[in-house]
Design a protein around this motif. Sequence first.
Motif, short mmCIF file in Angstrom:
data_model
loop_
_atom_site.label_atom_id
_atom_site.label_comp_id
_atom_site.label_asym_id
_atom_site.label_seq_id
_atom_site.Cartn_x
_atom_site.Cartn_y
_atom_site.Cartn_z
N SER A 13 0.79 -0.95 -0.05
CA SER A 13 0.06 -0.08 -0.15
C SER A 13 0.78 1.31 -0.01
O SER A 13 2.01 1.26 0.61
N LYS A 14 0.37 2.19 -0.42
CA LYS A 14 1.08 3.65 -0.63
C LYS A 14 1.22 4.33 0.66
O LYS A 14 0.45 4.02 1.42
N PRO A 15 2.50 4.87 1.07
CA PRO A 15 2.65 5.50 2.35
C PRO A 15 1.60 6.41 2.50
O PRO A 15 0.78 7.19 1.79
N ARG A 16 1.38 6.68 3.69
CA ARG A 16 0.32 8.04 4.22
C ARG A 16 0.98 9.10 4.80
O ARG A 16 1.91 8.89 5.49
N PHE A 17 0.51 10.13 4.46
CA PHE A 17 1.39 11.42 5.13
C PHE A 17 0.04 12.33 5.62
O PHE A 17 -1.06 12.29 5.31
N SER A 18 0.53 12.97 6.80
CA SER A 18 -0.43 14.01 7.23
C SER A 18 0.16 15.11 8.03
O SER A 18 1.53 15.02 8.36
N LEU A 19 -0.29 16.24 7.84
CA LEU A 19 0.32 17.60 8.33
C LEU A 19 0.11 17.85 9.88
O LEU A 19 -1.23 17.98 10.12
N THR A 20 0.95 17.53 10.69
CA THR A 20 0.48 17.91 12.08
C THR A 20 0.78 19.28 12.30
O THR A 20 -0.09 19.86 13.22
N GLN A 21 1.47 19.99 11.72
CA GLN A 21 1.51 21.60 12.07
C GLN A 21 2.29 22.12 11.21
O GLN A 21 3.29 21.76 10.51
N ALA A 22 1.85 23.62 10.62
CA ALA A 22 2.73 24.44 9.79
C ALA A 22 2.44 25.76 10.22
O ALA A 22 1.44 26.23 10.78
N ASP A 23 3.49 26.60 10.29
CA ASP A 23 3.61 27.85 11.00
C ASP A 23 4.20 28.79 10.05
O ASP A 23 5.21 28.50 9.07
N ILE A 24 3.67 30.26 9.69
CA ILE A 24 4.41 31.01 8.96
C ILE A 24 5.08 31.84 9.64
O ILE A 24 4.39 32.56 10.55
N TYR A 25 6.29 32.17 9.61
CA TYR A 25 6.93 33.18 10.27
C TYR A 25 7.21 34.47 9.37
O TYR A 25 7.44 35.63 9.79
N GLN A 26 7.27 34.24 8.05
CA GLN A 26 7.37 35.60 7.18
C GLN A 26 6.34 35.51 5.94
O GLN A 26 6.42 34.44 5.43
N PHE A 27 5.96 36.55 5.56
CA PHE A 27 5.31 36.62 4.21
C PHE A 27 4.84 37.81 3.72
O PHE A 27 3.74 38.37 4.26
N ASN A 28 5.73 38.47 3.20
CA ASN A 28 5.51 39.97 2.98
C ASN A 28 6.16 40.23 1.69
O ASN A 28 7.12 39.67 1.18
N LEU A 29 5.59 41.23 0.79
CA LEU A 29 6.07 41.48 -0.34
C LEU A 29 7.11 42.88 -0.59
O LEU A 29 6.82 43.80 0.27
N THR A 30 8.22 42.76 -0.67
CA THR A 30 9.34 43.87 -0.67
C THR A 30 8.91 44.79 -1.86
O THR A 30 9.32 46.00 -1.93
N ARG A 31 8.50 44.14 -2.99
CA ARG A 31 8.13 45.13 -4.10
C ARG A 31 6.83 44.43 -4.46
O ARG A 31 6.23 43.38 -3.91
N PRO A 32 5.94 45.26 -5.53
CA PRO A 32 4.76 44.64 -5.82
C PRO A 32 4.61 43.13 -6.33
O PRO A 32 3.85 42.50 -6.21
N SER A 33 5.89 42.80 -6.91
CA SER A 33 5.84 41.38 -7.65
C SER A 33 7.14 40.48 -6.96
O SER A 33 7.65 39.43 -7.63
#
Length: 213
Positions: free
Chosen positions: A52-72
């Motif tokens: 059987s194919k392996p199983r994955f689950s996401l236990t936790q995800a955290d964003i520490y940075q998410f910003n635009l320095t320029r419009p794109s």
Amino acid sequence: MSQVLSKSPKHCAEKQSFTIDKSYKKLFFAFSSFFTIVLAFIFLIWLTLHPSKPRFSLTQADIYQFNLTRPSLLNSSIQLTLLSQNPNKRVGIYYDELQAYASYKGQQITVDTYIPPFYQGHEETNLLTAFLQGDALPVAPSFGYEVGRDQSAGRMVLSLKVFGKLRWKVGTWVSGRYRFNVNCVSVMVFGPNAAPISPIIGSSRGTQCSTDV
């Protein structure tokens, strides 16, 4: 008067060539039969065990940075923790060339991040962590508007992906490499429902992932 019969050199050569061809055919048949038996044996094991194919689950995800320095141009840093499970009782799994990245609305927002390869035993569970990062990654002009709208709503949907190659292990036999892809859809929470730790600006927990091999 006696009659002497003699074979011509041409006739002898033809007979010798026929004998050599016959020997080669026997040898080829023997090798083909052996190879067919080995393949049939491997295929029988495969059908019997049917990994059987392996199983994955996401236990936790955290964003520490998410910003635009320029419009794109986007700067991002996301830490994710995955739970990997081998559901097979008689088959082990070698994970090779593991990499992970994050995407938002079809755009890749981190670079491919290397995860060390590992072996997973029968019915074994492993915890994987990866720190995904993107520095000045080009994004679509509408990216800032989409992010601002989702952050105002307090939720952002990210796709966290893992890809690479795996090999099945049955006893001492190890298969060839198979490509696999894992896709986890994560709803990142912002605002008052987010994690209380100050560096974290968004978080998600407990997401089941889909796996294709």
